[in-house]
Design a protein around this motif. Structure first.
Motif, PDB file in Angstrom:
ATOM      1  N   GLY A 190       0.797  -1.222   0.000  1.00 30.10           N
ATOM      2  CA  GLY A 190       0.000   0.000   0.000  1.00 30.10           C
ATOM      3  C   GLY A 190       0.826   1.267   0.000  1.00 30.10           C
ATOM      4  N   TYR A 191       2.125   1.134  -0.005  1.00 26.26           N
ATOM      5  CA  TYR A 191       3.035   2.280  -0.036  1.00 26.26           C
ATOM      6  C   TYR A 191       4.376   1.782  -0.574  1.00 26.26           C
ATOM      7  CZ  TYR A 191       4.014  -0.006   4.408  1.00 26.26           C
ATOM      8  OH  TYR A 191       4.269  -0.942   5.373  1.00 26.26           O
ATOM      9  N   PRO A 192       5.205   2.684  -1.110  1.00 25.10           N
ATOM     10  CA  PRO A 192       6.477   2.259  -1.694  1.00 25.10           C
ATOM     11  C   PRO A 192       7.646   2.362  -0.717  1.00 25.10           C
ATOM     12  CG  PRO A 192       6.066   4.513  -2.296  1.00 25.10           C
ATOM     13  CD  PRO A 192       4.891   4.063  -1.455  1.00 25.10           C
ATOM     14  N   TYR A 193       8.745   1.746  -1.119  1.00 20.69           N
ATOM     15  CA  TYR A 193      10.023   1.863  -0.412  1.00 20.69           C
ATOM     16  C   TYR A 193      11.084   2.324  -1.404  1.00 20.69           C
ATOM     17  CZ  TYR A 193       8.441  -1.116   3.490  1.00 20.69           C
ATOM     18  OH  TYR A 193       7.796  -1.645   4.583  1.00 20.69           O
ATOM     19  N   ALA A 194      11.874   3.314  -1.032  1.00 25.42           N
ATOM     20  CA  ALA A 194      13.073   3.675  -1.794  1.00 25.42           C
ATOM     21  C   ALA A 194      14.213   2.847  -1.211  1.00 25.42           C
ATOM     22  CB  ALA A 194      13.375   5.161  -1.672  1.00 25.42           C
ATOM     23  N   VAL A 195      14.930   2.143  -2.101  1.00 26.37           N
ATOM     24  CA  VAL A 195      16.047   1.304  -1.691  1.00 26.37           C
ATOM     25  C   VAL A 195      17.304   1.854  -2.339  1.00 26.37           C
ATOM     26  CG1 VAL A 195      17.034  -1.025  -1.785  1.00 26.37           C
ATOM     27  CG2 VAL A 195      14.568  -0.719  -1.422  1.00 26.37           C
ATOM     28  N   GLU A 196      18.307   2.101  -1.527  1.00 30.10           N
ATOM     29  CA  GLU A 196      19.548   2.668  -2.046  1.00 30.10           C
ATOM     30  C   GLU A 196      20.218   1.716  -3.023  1.00 30.10           C
ATOM     31  OE1 GLU A 196      21.537   5.457   1.057  1.00 30.10           O
ATOM     32  OE2 GLU A 196      20.861   3.635   2.101  1.00 30.10           O
ATOM     33  N   GLU A 197      20.563   2.237  -4.191  1.00 31.25           N
ATOM     34  CA  GLU A 197      21.293   1.521  -5.240  1.00 31.25           C
ATOM     35  C   GLU A 197      22.278   2.512  -5.843  1.00 31.25           C
ATOM     36  OE1 GLU A 197      21.342  -1.568  -6.112  1.00 31.25           O
ATOM     37  OE2 GLU A 197      19.606  -2.284  -4.990  1.00 31.25           O
ATOM     38  N   PRO A 198      23.482   2.586  -5.311  1.00 30.52           N
ATOM     39  CA  PRO A 198      24.440   3.601  -5.740  1.00 30.52           C
ATOM     40  C   PRO A 198      24.737   3.612  -7.240  1.00 30.52           C
ATOM     41  CG  PRO A 198      25.218   2.491  -3.776  1.00 30.52           C
ATOM     42  CD  PRO A 198      24.007   1.749  -4.236  1.00 30.52           C
ATOM     43  N   ASP A 199      24.581   2.470  -7.903  1.00 31.09           N
ATOM     44  CA  ASP A 199      24.921   2.403  -9.324  1.00 31.09           C
ATOM     45  C   ASP A 199      23.758   2.708 -10.260  1.00 31.09           C
ATOM     46  OD1 ASP A 199      27.553   1.752  -8.719  1.00 31.09           O
ATOM     47  OD2 ASP A 199      27.094  -0.391  -8.627  1.00 31.09           O
ATOM     48  N   GLY A 200      22.624   3.098  -9.741  1.00 29.75           N
ATOM     49  CA  GLY A 200      21.541   3.412 -10.657  1.00 29.75           C
ATOM     50  C   GLY A 200      20.220   3.636  -9.983  1.00 29.75           C
ATOM     51  N   GLY A 201      19.280   4.045 -10.802  1.00 32.61           N
ATOM     52  CA  GLY A 201      17.923   4.263 -10.344  1.00 32.61           C
ATOM     53  C   GLY A 201      17.641   5.700  -9.977  1.00 32.61           C
ATOM     54  N   VAL A 202      16.387   6.089 -10.188  1.00 25.11           N
ATOM     55  CA  VAL A 202      15.900   7.422  -9.841  1.00 25.11           C
ATOM     56  C   VAL A 202      14.512   7.270  -9.249  1.00 25.11           C
ATOM     57  CG1 VAL A 202      15.183   9.670 -10.749  1.00 25.11           C
ATOM     58  CG2 VAL A 202      17.230   8.586 -11.647  1.00 25.11           C
ATOM     59  N   VAL A 203      14.252   7.997  -8.185  1.00 24.12           N
ATOM     60  CA  VAL A 203      12.938   8.012  -7.544  1.00 24.12           C
ATOM     61  C   VAL A 203      12.347   9.401  -7.736  1.00 24.12           C
ATOM     62  CG1 VAL A 203      11.696   7.831  -5.351  1.00 24.12           C
ATOM     63  CG2 VAL A 203      13.572   6.237  -5.868  1.00 24.12           C
ATOM     64  N   CYS A 204      11.104   9.453  -8.215  1.00 18.28           N
ATOM     65  CA  CYS A 204      10.397  10.719  -8.431  1.00 18.28           C
ATOM     66  C   CYS A 204       9.552  11.053  -7.207  1.00 18.28           C
ATOM     67  CB  CYS A 204       9.471  10.598  -9.640  1.00 18.28           C
ATOM     68  SG  CYS A 204      10.306  10.126 -11.154  1.00 18.28           S
ATOM     69  N   GLY A 205       9.474  12.334  -6.895  1.00 23.30           N
ATOM     70  CA  GLY A 205       8.658  12.763  -5.769  1.00 23.30           C
ATOM     71  C   GLY A 205       8.628  14.270  -5.664  1.00 23.30           C
ATOM     72  N   GLU A 206       8.374  14.767  -4.463  1.00 23.04           N
ATOM     73  CA  GLU A 206       8.320  16.193  -4.193  1.00 23.04           C
ATOM     74  C   GLU A 206       9.211  16.555  -3.027  1.00 23.04           C
ATOM     75  OE1 GLU A 206       5.489  15.849  -7.058  1.00 23.04           O
ATOM     76  OE2 GLU A 206       5.298  14.697  -5.225  1.00 23.04           O
ATOM     77  N   LEU A 207       9.826  17.717  -3.141  1.00 21.29           N
ATOM     78  CA  LEU A 207      10.555  18.319  -2.022  1.00 21.29           C
ATOM     79  C   LEU A 207       9.567  19.196  -1.276  1.00 21.29           C
ATOM     80  CD1 LEU A 207      13.885  19.272  -3.722  1.00 21.29           C
ATOM     81  CD2 LEU A 207      13.694  18.068  -1.555  1.00 21.29           C
ATOM     82  N   VAL A 208       9.374  18.887  -0.013  1.00 26.88           N
ATOM     83  CA  VAL A 208       8.382  19.575   0.803  1.00 26.88           C
ATOM     84  C   VAL A 208       9.113  20.363   1.887  1.00 26.88           C
ATOM     85  CG1 VAL A 208       6.469  19.230   2.406  1.00 26.88           C
ATOM     86  CG2 VAL A 208       6.688  17.754   0.393  1.00 26.88           C
ATOM     87  N   THR A 209       8.873  21.665   1.906  1.00 23.93           N
ATOM     88  CA  THR A 209       9.453  22.524   2.932  1.00 23.93           C
ATOM     89  C   THR A 209       8.349  22.915   3.905  1.00 23.93           C
ATOM     90  OG1 THR A 209      11.070  23.378   1.355  1.00 23.93           O
ATOM     91  CG2 THR A 209      10.707  24.680   3.360  1.00 23.93           C
ATOM     92  N   ALA A 210       8.531  22.543   5.161  1.00 21.08           N
ATOM     93  CA  ALA A 210       7.525  22.810   6.193  1.00 21.08           C
ATOM     94  C   ALA A 210       7.637  24.247   6.695  1.00 21.08           C
ATOM     95  CB  ALA A 210       7.715  21.854   7.366  1.00 21.08           C
ATOM     96  N   HIS A 211       6.528  24.779   7.175  1.00 21.58           N
ATOM     97  CA  HIS A 211       6.570  26.065   7.877  1.00 21.58           C
ATOM     98  C   HIS A 211       7.440  25.879   9.126  1.00 21.58           C
ATOM     99  CE1 HIS A 211       3.630  28.166   5.490  1.00 21.58           C
ATOM    100  NE2 HIS A 211       2.754  27.201   5.641  1.00 21.58           N
ATOM    101  N   PRO A 212       8.306  26.835   9.431  1.00 18.21           N
ATOM    102  CA  PRO A 212       9.204  26.674  10.584  1.00 18.21           C
ATOM    103  C   PRO A 212       8.476  26.363  11.890  1.00 18.21           C
ATOM    104  CG  PRO A 212       9.863  28.571   9.278  1.00 18.21           C
ATOM    105  CD  PRO A 212       8.559  28.080   8.708  1.00 18.21           C
TER     106      PRO A 212
END
Length: 138
Positions: A44-66
């Motif tokens: 029901g949700y994804p996991y990003a798994v580190e793979e130094p030799d490849g791969g790209v994960v798409c998403g959003e950079l979210v900046t919270a109110h301080p």
């Protein structure tokens, strides 16, 4: 350290956890890409798994109110089942470089990546999401 969050699953705009946890608490949300990781389907949700030799994960950079940052960080850690130093955690919160799509700038951000035991299991038996975008998985 106050960093933006890189979100790639249910915390993305329009997804259920975005509405529950992020709506009204962010200053900005912009598309970004995390290199050196592969996205895997989870329950029901994804996991990003580190793979130094490849791969790209798409998403959003979210900046919270301080004024909401500390509370939001704690809530996201709970959502992602992350407890520092606990080997039972599903995710680890790591500082990574994420590239903003709008201008190509590399930004340091918090990213929840699969914890080592989860990552090992996904690498051997998991289902990668082609293209690294959970929203367009097949």
């Amino acid at each position: 350290m106050t960093l933006p969050f890189f979100v790639y699953g249910t915390l993305r705009p329009g997804e259920v956890n975005h509405d529950l946890l992020l709506r009204g608490r962010t200053r900005s949300e912009v598309p970004g890409r995390l290199s050196g990781a592969v996205l895997y389907e989870g329950p029901g949700y994804p996991y990003a798994v580190e793979e130094p030799d490849g791969g790209v994960v798409c998403g959003e950079l979210v900046t919270a109110h301080p004024e909401t940052y500390a509370e939001l960080l704690a809530e996201l850690d709970r959502l992602e089942d992350y407890v520092p130093g606990d080997p039972r955690s599903l995710y680890e919160r790591d500082e990574r470089k994420v590239v903003r799509e709008v201008d190509g700038a590399a930004v340091r951000a918090w990213v929840y990546v699969a914890a080592p035991a989860v990552a090992a299991r996904l690498r051997t038996r998991g289902r990668p999401i082609a293209g690294g975008d959970w929203r367009v998985r097949g």
